[in-house]
Structures are given as C-alpha cells and as structure tokens.
Design an enzyme around this catalytic site. Structure first.
Site, PDB file in Angstrom:
ATOM      1  N   CYS A 130       0.829  -1.209   0.000  1.00 12.09           N
ATOM      2  CA  CYS A 130       0.000   0.000   0.000  1.00 12.09           C
ATOM      3  C   CYS A 130       0.863   1.259   0.000  1.00 12.09           C
ATOM      4  O   CYS A 130       1.323   1.718   1.049  1.00 12.09           O
ATOM      5  CB  CYS A 130      -0.924  -0.014   1.218  1.00 12.09           C
ATOM      6  N   CYS A 133      -0.455   4.148   2.039  1.00  8.88           N
ATOM      7  CA  CYS A 133      -0.232   4.057   3.490  1.00  8.88           C
ATOM      8  C   CYS A 133       1.231   4.319   3.838  1.00  8.88           C
ATOM      9  O   CYS A 133       1.508   4.929   4.868  1.00  8.88           O
ATOM     10  CB  CYS A 133      -0.585   2.659   4.016  1.00  8.88           C
ATOM     11  N   ASP A 134       2.158   3.841   3.017  1.00 11.91           N
ATOM     12  CA  ASP A 134       3.553   3.767   3.465  1.00 11.91           C
ATOM     13  C   ASP A 134       4.564   4.601   2.683  1.00 11.91           C
ATOM     14  O   ASP A 134       5.730   4.674   3.083  1.00 11.91           O
ATOM     15  CB  ASP A 134       4.015   2.296   3.440  1.00 11.91           C
TER      16      ASP A 134
END
Ligand code: NAP
Length: 313
Positions: A130, A133-134
């Site tokens: 992701c 997200c990261d």
C-alpha cells in the site's frame, strides 16, 4: 438480533446494496469489517468514477457512499464477522459473541492484495502492498514495485512523490496496465523498468536492504540494493469465512447465477468477491444495486418468477 437483510462487507458493492435496500425499507444491517470501506480506502485519486469530473480521493468517495446509505436508515457496525451458518434458516452470522440472524444475506467482502511469499518476513519493515499508506516512509529512498497492472503503475507513480527512484519489476516484457496508466508511469523520469524478472529473494535482517532479481528468460540472478519493496501483483477474494458454506470457483471467488444469486437461496453476492474480470468501483457499485434488488424480490417472495429459466421457442 434478527434482521431481514444483513450485508457482510463494505466498499462500493456493500454500501450501494445498503443504500438501495434501506430505500426499500429493508432496514439493512451492514457488518462492514474492522477496516470498513474496502480497497478504495487505500487508493489515492479515483479519476474514473462517474459524477466526479475533477476526480476524488478513494477514502472521501467511500465516506460519501457510507453517508448516503446511513441517510436512508442503513445501520453499520465496523466489526469483522467471525462465522456464518447458511445451512440454517434464518441464516446465522456471528460477530465475536454477538449472534445475528437474517432472512437474506448479501456478501460483499471484496478482495485483498496478493503476496509473493519470500517477502512476507519483512512485511512492515520495508515490504508493503500500500503506497498510499507507506510511501511517506520512503522519502528520498529507492524503492521497487512488483507488477505490471494498473495497481503497480498507480503505486509507482504515487511513490515518486516521496522516493528518489522507483523501479518497476515485471515478469513479462509487456505491461497489463491500461494505456493511460502506462503512459503516466513511462513518462515519469523517476521511474524505470526491469523486464522479464521476478523477486527471487529479499535480503535484510530486520529491514529490506537488497532484493535478488531473477531474469526469467536467462535464469540469471542479480542482487540490487533497495530500501523498499511494494507488491502490486493483484488480488484474491476474501472468502475464507464462507468455506464449506457457499459455492466458489477454483480461485475462491463466489459463484453467482441469474444476477447475484449464490447456490444458497437467500444469499447473494456482489462486487470484487465475485468479479475477477472488471473489478472497478463502478461495476462493484452496480452489482451492489443488483444484489439489493435480488434480495428485495426474494424477501417479497417474487424470486421464483424472477428466476424461471428463459424459454426458447
Ligand atoms: P492485475 O491487473 O491482475 O495485474 C497484476 C499484475 O501482477 C500483472 O501484471 C501480473 O503479471 C503480475 N503478477 C501476478 N502474479 C504475480 C506473481 N506471483 N509474481 C509476479 N508478478 C505477478 O491486478 P491490478 O493491477 O491490481 O488491477 C486489478 C484491477 O483493478 C484491474 O481491473 C485494474 O484495471 C483495476 N485498477 C484500476 C485502477 C485505476 O483505474 N485507477 C487502479 C488500480 C487497479 P502478468 O501481466 O504477467 O499476468
């Protein structure tokens, strides 16, 4: 607690089913999951959902879906279903210690990212599926994205906002991604490609330091330094909960017929949990609408006529 209709899973299919069934006065309960909203919650720009000419962020779109469903009385709980029993009627759905029964059920649990295997050891330590997200953790670093589809192109493009360089590793020499997504990635000066290759191993004690690339045409391996590894090799349906309860295909996708009917009368399925062909937010939403209409007809007792086979004269 007894409900006429329970929808398991959220995302475009589940929320659309909730909207339609709430408007049909079925007072649906949506058991949305701990991470409600589905895959769009980890997507950035959604530029192909009709009605949003300027595009919209995935989480914002899902928030709108959810608001629209609750506006008409859909009840939503953000917990995971722990087990189901579709062999009994009414159907039984457990959420930890709470027991729910329902006359009809719509399954819309969607799909989740697939992994290669060798990288799992370092998940959360440089390995991710992701970018949304990261990506932030890879400011000024070099990362690798694996895959040749739209997700890989999207992840790679997004990562360039943070990383200094992104290498896309694909197992063939042709991308599967749509033209427009390919073009975006190919024209980005921070993105390069390694063709015909796979990740043979990931090196690093407690974080990703290197990956071993294997060329699938020559068999040659090469060790490359990298700070991060993003896996974007597709998805698999979230159906382990329904094992032995409902008919699935060899890949685990729920089988439907006559629209959204599963092999269990009264249980319907919609969205990515069924569909490995189109897998779009708009197609999932469309199927969610179909599932609600099918469930409504079933609950009204008109399903028998609706399901009569076509007569060929
Ligand atoms: P996908 O289209 O199935 O592509 C998966 C890619 O991963 C393929 O290139 C495949 O290689 C590769 N792959 C699969 N298993 C692998 C393995 N074990 N090792 C190495 N490589 C592997 O999946 P996706 O990219 O997640 O897209 C899914 C759907 O969502 C598509 O319909 C896509 O259009 C849609 N989507 C749309 C958008 C958008 O429009 N904004 C964004 C993301 C996704 P091969 O090509 O050799 O099979």
């Amino acid at each position: 607690m007894h409900k006429r209709l329970i929808i398991i899973g959220s995302g475009p299919a589940g929320y659309t089913a909730a909207l339609y069934s709430a408007r049909a006065n079925l007072e649906p309960l949506v058991i949305a999951g701990n991470q409600s909203g589905g895959q769009l919650m980890i997507t950035t720009d959604v530029e192909n959902y009709p009605g949003f000419p300027e595009g919209i962020q995935g989480p914002e779109l899902m928030e709108k879906f959810r608001k629209q469903a609750t506006r008409f009385g859909a009840e939503i709980i953000d917990k995971d279903v722990t087990s189901v029993d579709f062999k009994k009627k009414p159907f039984v759905i457990k959420v930890e210690d709470e027991i729910y029964t329902a006359d009809a059920v719509i399954i819309s649990t969607g799909a989740q990212a697939k992994w290669i295997g060798c990288e799992l050891r370092l998940r959360g330590h440089g390995v991710s599926a992701c970018a949304t997200c990261d990506a932030f953790f890879f400011k000024g670093k070099d990362v690798i994205v694996v895959g040749g589809g739209d997700t890989a192109m999207e992840e790679a493009t997004f990562l360039t906002k943070f990383a200094s360089h992104v290498t896309i590793v694909h197992r063939r020499d042709k991308l599967r991604a749509s033209k427009i997504m390919q073009e975006k990635a190919r024209s980005n000066p921070k993105i390069s490609f390694v063709w015909d290759s796979e990740i043979a191993d990931v090196v690093g004690e407690d974080k990703v330091e290197q990956v071993v690339l294997r060329n699938l045409k020559t068999g040659k391996t090469e060790t490359v330094k990298t700070d991060g590894l993003f896996i974007a090799i597709g998805h698999e349906p979230v159906t382990s909960l329904f094992k032995g309860q409902i008919e699935t295909d060899s890949k685990g996708y729920v089988k439907v017929h006559e629209g959204t009917h599963t092999n269990i009368v009264g249980v319907f399925a919609a969205g990515d949990v069924v569909d490995h062909r189109y897998r779009q937010a708009v197609t999932a939403a469309g199927m969610g609408c179909q599932a609600s209409l099918d469930a409504e007809r079933y609950l009204e007792g008109t399903v028998i006529e609706a399901m009569e086979p076509l007569k060929v004269s």
